[in-house]
Design a protein around this motif. Structure first.
Motif, short mmCIF file in Angstrom:
data_model
loop_
_atom_site.label_atom_id
_atom_site.label_comp_id
_atom_site.label_asym_id
_atom_site.label_seq_id
_atom_site.Cartn_x
_atom_site.Cartn_y
_atom_site.Cartn_z
N LYS A 151 0.34 -1.55 -0.07
CA LYS A 151 0.00 -0.70 -0.11
C LYS A 151 0.74 1.14 -0.22
N ILE B 297 1.95 1.88 -3.84
CA ILE B 297 1.52 2.65 -3.79
C ILE B 297 1.04 4.04 -4.28
N GLU B 298 0.71 4.17 -2.89
CA GLU B 298 0.83 5.56 -2.62
C GLU B 298 1.96 6.57 -3.04
N GLU C 212 4.04 5.69 -5.75
CA GLU C 212 4.50 5.87 -7.12
C GLU C 212 3.05 6.72 -7.46
N GLN D 217 -3.50 5.42 -7.25
CA GLN D 217 -3.78 3.95 -6.89
C GLN D 217 -3.89 4.09 -7.94
N GLU E 102 -1.97 3.43 -10.31
CA GLU E 102 -0.76 2.72 -10.14
C GLU E 102 -1.30 0.93 -10.37
N VAL E 103 -2.38 0.83 -9.92
CA VAL E 103 -2.69 -1.38 -9.62
C VAL E 103 -2.34 -1.36 -10.92
#
Length: 62
Positions: free
Chosen positions: A17, A20-21, A23, A31, A34-35
């Protein structure tokens, strides 16, 4: 992506997590984006991998 796209909840380890934050912040994106980006990169890699392993004649291409 549209609001009508399918949705699902996902549980992530705290380090994933945080990644992801970070990035999303670094890329000025969400987010979710990014996922999706990570999944699409994996999809491309799998496609390339399976294409390399498809038989060509009597031998496999590597």
């Amino acid at each position: 992506m549209a609001i009508t796209d399918p949705q699902f909840k996902i549980r992530l380890p705290s380090d994933a997590k945080a990644f992801i934050e970070a990035e999303a912040k670094a890329n000025a994106s969400s987010q979710t984006s990014e996922v999706v980006r990570a999944i699409r990169e994996r999809m491309k890699a799998e496609t390339r991998r399976t294409q390399r392993l498809e038989p060509k004649g009597n031998k496999f291409s590597l």
